[in-house]
Design an enzyme around this catalytic site. Structure first.
Site, PDB file in Angstrom:
ATOM      1  NE  ARG A  16      71.699  52.823  50.788  1.00  0.00           N
ATOM      2  CZ  ARG A  16      70.525  53.418  50.598  1.00  0.00           C
ATOM      3  NH1 ARG A  16      70.029  54.228  51.526  1.00  0.00           N
ATOM      4  NH2 ARG A  16      69.842  53.230  49.483  1.00  0.00           N
ATOM      5  CB  VAL A  61      72.429  39.517  45.438  1.00  0.00           C
ATOM      6  CG1 VAL A  61      73.099  40.015  46.705  1.00  0.00           C
ATOM      7  CG2 VAL A  61      71.286  40.449  45.007  1.00  0.00           C
ATOM      8  CG  ASN A  87      69.556  43.093  54.522  1.00  0.00           C
ATOM      9  OD1 ASN A  87      68.581  43.337  55.224  1.00  0.00           O
ATOM     10  ND2 ASN A  87      70.231  44.062  53.910  1.00  0.00           N
ATOM     11  CE1 TYR A 152      60.450  44.399  49.192  1.00  0.00           C
ATOM     12  CE2 TYR A 152      58.310  44.128  50.239  1.00  0.00           C
ATOM     13  CZ  TYR A 152      59.685  44.289  50.335  1.00  0.00           C
ATOM     14  OH  TYR A 152      60.276  44.320  51.572  1.00  0.00           O
ATOM     15  CE  LYS A 156      61.574  41.296  50.411  1.00  0.00           C
ATOM     16  NZ  LYS A 156      62.940  41.068  50.920  1.00  0.00           N
TER      17      LYS A 156
END
Length: 261
Positions: A16, A61, A87, A152, A156
């Site tokens: 999604r 993952v 992703n 987060y 990243k």
């Protein structure tokens, strides 16, 4: 369009949101896609809706064995692997002093370790195919910080750095590696991070130069470009799609945690 004709992509977190948009774009451009996710029902439904050009396999993952099985399934089903789109990701809002070690490690495991395992897993198949393209989804939080997302942001930034190292190491094998840095995109990720709450993102969209939040299809278009031969001289680079949010000077933004009194 058919610029991805003959190419097979594996996309993580593709049941999604942003991943699903990328999967649809790959098929629209003539490619084939292995949709991977832990959300099996949604992933299988999406694959069925895209026809013979798509298939689904479950992938956590964070699992080395899971990656080996997903890559093997892709190669066996489609005959090769040309594109990897890392992703899958997780977002959590929590101030640094209240973030537990377990929460931090969970974010890093999915976002950062998952990307590492993915890149490592596809090198062999891509090299045997004569090359390929790896697209790593980072974020504008991989370029600058934001309050309440320490884990987060760390993950990243790591993706951004790993992308450059991988590009340097894999260029001689014909494998290109680039990172994509979306801004605020309407994928439902923020709502999930806030306990599935309905979140009005329009006020945040008003803060950026284009005056709106982004759509998943807009990021998918950038991913398709990097997956295709149109980006044949692009590697180790950062591609930002944020409506102009990183163009802002810090004085344009409200201060976080202003002291009262």
């Amino acid at each position: 369009m058919s610029r991805l004709a003959g190419k097979t992509a594996l996309i993580t977190g593709a049941a999604r949101g942003q991943g699903a948009a990328a999967a649809r774009r790959v098929v629209d451009e003539g490619g084939r896609v292995m949709i991977t996710d832990v959300a099996e029902a949604e992933g299988k439904e999406l694959a069925a809706s895209l026809g013979e050009a798509a298939a689904f396999t479950r992938l956590d993952v964070t699992s080395e064995q899971g990656w080996q099985e997903a890559v093997l399934a892709t190669v066996e089903h489609f005959g090769g692997l040309d594109v990897l789109v890392n992703n899958a990701g997780m977002l959590m809002f929590r101030e640094l002093e209240h973030t537990t070690l377990g929460e931090y490690e969970q974010i890093v495991s999915i976002n950062q370790v998952g990307t590492f395992l993915g890149m490592r897993s596809v090198i062999g198949p891509m090299e045997r195919s004569g090359g390929g393209s790896i697209v790593n989804l980072s974020s504008v939080e991989g370029l600058a910080g934001m309050p309440q997302v320490a884990a987060y942001t760390a993950s990243k930034f790591a993706i951004r750095g790993m992308t450059k190292v991988a590009a340097l190491e894999l260029g001689s094998k014909g494998i290109r590696v680039n990172s994509v840095h979306p801004g605020l995109i309407d994928t439902g990720m923020i709502g999930d991070a806030m306990g599935s709450a309905e979140v009005d993102l329009a006020p945040a969209g008003n803060l950026v130069a284009l005056g709106r939040i982004g759509e998943p299809a807009e990021i998918a278009a950038l991913v398709a470009f990097l997956a295709s031969d149109d980006s044949s001289y692009c590697t180790g680079s950062e591609f930002v799609a944020d409506g102009g949010s990183t163009a802002a000077h810090s004085l344009n933004r409200p201060r976080y945690g202003v002291r009262s009194g």
